[in-house]
Scaffold this motif. Structure first.
Motif, PDB file in Angstrom:
ATOM      1  N   PRO A   5       0.855  -1.328   0.031  1.00 52.59           N
ATOM      2  CA  PRO A   5      -0.028   0.115   0.102  1.00 52.59           C
ATOM      3  C   PRO A   5       0.833   1.484   0.148  1.00 52.59           C
ATOM      4  O   PRO A   5       1.952   1.400   0.558  1.00 52.59           O
ATOM      5  CB  PRO A   5      -0.788  -0.332   1.647  1.00 52.59           C
ATOM      6  N   LEU A   6       0.486   2.321  -0.467  1.00 52.06           N
ATOM      7  CA  LEU A   6       0.798   3.860  -0.351  1.00 52.06           C
ATOM      8  C   LEU A   6       1.085   4.637   1.148  1.00 52.06           C
ATOM      9  O   LEU A   6       0.106   4.096   1.780  1.00 52.06           O
ATOM     10  CB  LEU A   6       0.266   4.249  -1.563  1.00 52.06           C
ATOM     11  N   ASP A   7       2.268   5.117   1.310  1.00 54.53           N
ATOM     12  CA  ASP A   7       1.787   5.158   3.108  1.00 54.53           C
ATOM     13  C   ASP A   7       1.910   7.120   2.338  1.00 54.53           C
ATOM     14  O   ASP A   7       1.758   7.733   1.134  1.00 54.53           O
ATOM     15  CB  ASP A   7       3.470   5.308   3.356  1.00 54.53           C
ATOM     16  N   ASP A   8       1.896   7.675   3.563  1.00 52.90           N
ATOM     17  CA  ASP A   8       2.155   9.313   3.694  1.00 52.90           C
ATOM     18  C   ASP A   8       2.802   9.814   2.460  1.00 52.90           C
ATOM     19  O   ASP A   8       2.065  10.779   2.037  1.00 52.90           O
ATOM     20  CB  ASP A   8       1.645   9.962   4.984  1.00 52.90           C
ATOM     21  N   LEU A   9       4.052   8.937   2.327  1.00 54.69           N
ATOM     22  CA  LEU A   9       5.289   9.765   1.605  1.00 54.69           C
ATOM     23  C   LEU A   9       4.704   9.969   0.002  1.00 54.69           C
ATOM     24  O   LEU A   9       4.945  10.770  -0.600  1.00 54.69           O
ATOM     25  CB  LEU A   9       6.196   9.804   1.929  1.00 54.69           C
ATOM     26  N   ASP A  10       4.494   8.596   0.151  1.00 51.92           N
ATOM     27  CA  ASP A  10       3.961   8.153  -1.831  1.00 51.92           C
ATOM     28  C   ASP A  10       2.594   9.007  -1.625  1.00 51.92           C
ATOM     29  O   ASP A  10       2.809   9.762  -3.165  1.00 51.92           O
ATOM     30  CB  ASP A  10       3.872   6.568  -1.403  1.00 51.92           C
ATOM     31  N   ARG A  11       2.154   8.732  -1.091  1.00 51.20           N
ATOM     32  CA  ARG A  11       0.840  10.168  -1.777  1.00 51.20           C
ATOM     33  C   ARG A  11       1.167  11.636  -1.948  1.00 51.20           C
ATOM     34  O   ARG A  11       0.454  12.167  -2.690  1.00 51.20           O
ATOM     35  CB  ARG A  11      -0.211  10.648  -0.306  1.00 51.20           C
ATOM     36  N   ALA A  12       1.775  12.228  -0.226  1.00 57.55           N
ATOM     37  CA  ALA A  12       2.225  12.926  -1.097  1.00 57.55           C
ATOM     38  C   ALA A  12       3.415  13.843  -2.010  1.00 57.55           C
ATOM     39  O   ALA A  12       3.161  14.762  -2.905  1.00 57.55           O
ATOM     40  CB  ALA A  12       3.523  13.481   0.278  1.00 57.55           C
ATOM     41  N   ILE A  13       4.178  12.865  -2.124  1.00 54.22           N
ATOM     42  CA  ILE A  13       4.753  12.614  -3.449  1.00 54.22           C
ATOM     43  C   ILE A  13       4.036  12.818  -5.002  1.00 54.22           C
ATOM     44  O   ILE A  13       3.906  13.627  -6.120  1.00 54.22           O
ATOM     45  CB  ILE A  13       5.714  12.219  -3.616  1.00 54.22           C
ATOM     46  N   LEU A  14       2.501  12.085  -5.275  1.00 52.06           N
ATOM     47  CA  LEU A  14       1.769  11.630  -6.098  1.00 52.06           C
ATOM     48  C   LEU A  14       1.203  13.050  -6.272  1.00 52.06           C
ATOM     49  O   LEU A  14       0.652  13.515  -7.574  1.00 52.06           O
ATOM     50  CB  LEU A  14       1.636  10.497  -6.941  1.00 52.06           C
ATOM     51  N   LYS A  15       0.777  13.704  -5.575  1.00 47.22           N
ATOM     52  CA  LYS A  15      -0.109  14.833  -5.320  1.00 47.22           C
ATOM     53  C   LYS A  15       0.847  16.216  -6.027  1.00 47.22           C
ATOM     54  O   LYS A  15       0.309  17.904  -6.471  1.00 47.22           O
ATOM     55  CB  LYS A  15      -0.352  15.324  -3.860  1.00 47.22           C
TER      56      LYS A  15
END
Lengths: 162, 162
Positions: A5-15
């Protein structure tokens, strides 16, 4: 859905990349207050896992269709049922061939939805009348002109052909 | 539509960038057999004119909703006509708030179209039943599950939220 699963850092980068895919590793690292090596590694992984599928451009107002309409088609059931699939295939292929038609999908066995763009309302409706409503063996054509987009308003800049 | 029309080189550059926005000036120049300075100048102009609106990423399969449905809502005409606009505003805002809802637009005075995503068909239909069909004062809700996309299949990778 996703193995790791994606973590917060992954999601922040994607955003950040969704907003501006030209950001450098250094800029992302700066904004998220994480080491460049970490950001670099995460982006590499996101690409390898196919979470980031590709980098692309969104076309702006000058080249987007100004008016959009959603069209819901229902094809007539032929006497020989096998013909229905072939006919659905023919209609979706015909629609896909027009640069004015931005999106085409089958809905169930007998329906097709399409998003159509035009320079102005009149040209858009004329295109639909002449090129879509005229397709033979349609049972019904429902035209839903889009009057205001509330979410996903860059859709035409993404789908428009050059 | 556009003050200075796009020429073949502009279109060729845009096509390449749509496929892969990470291409360097050198790579584009190489592929199109044009000097780097020309390519650089053209891209700069395309950005300035707003033809290229932004650079973004498309999310891949692991993070996209697997099932999509188009939903066409018709709101009930209230006795006091002024309420119709407010009600349309309320419904579109409610829909836009859900991460499952990828696209929301008004169609005319009384209709709303939305594209909804879900992990699988059951979850998608359950979401629609519980969160959309339950919105009060709707006259009708037409659900069109997408069974096969023929054109614009990256739409969910573009619209999906992180």
């Amino acid at each position: 859905m996703i193995s790791t699963p994606l973590d917060d850092l992954d999601r922040a980068i994607l955003k950040l990349l969704k907003k501006d895919a030209r950001l450098t590793i250094a800029e992302i690292s700066n904004q998220l207050k994480k080491p460049e090596s970490t950001v670099h590694f995460r982006i590499k992984k996101l690409q390898e896992r196919g979470v980031i599928e590709k980098y692309t451009i969104i076309l702006g107002e000058p080249i987007r269709p100004r008016e959009l309409a959603l069209v819901v088609l229902e094809v007539d059931k032929p006497i020989i049922e096998d013909f229905l699939d072939r006919y659905m295939e023919y209609v979706t292929k015909t629609l896909s061939g027009f640069p004015e038609v931005l999106f085409v999908a089958k809905s169930g066995k007998e329906k097709i939805v399409a998003l159509v763009g035009g320079e102005d309302r009149d040209k858009l409706l004329k295109f639909i009348e002449e090129n879509i409503e005229s397709i033979p063996t349609l049972r019904s054509v429902q035209v839903l002109p889009i009057s205001e987009i509330k979410k996903g308003d860059e859709i035409s800049g993404f789908l428009a052909e050059v």
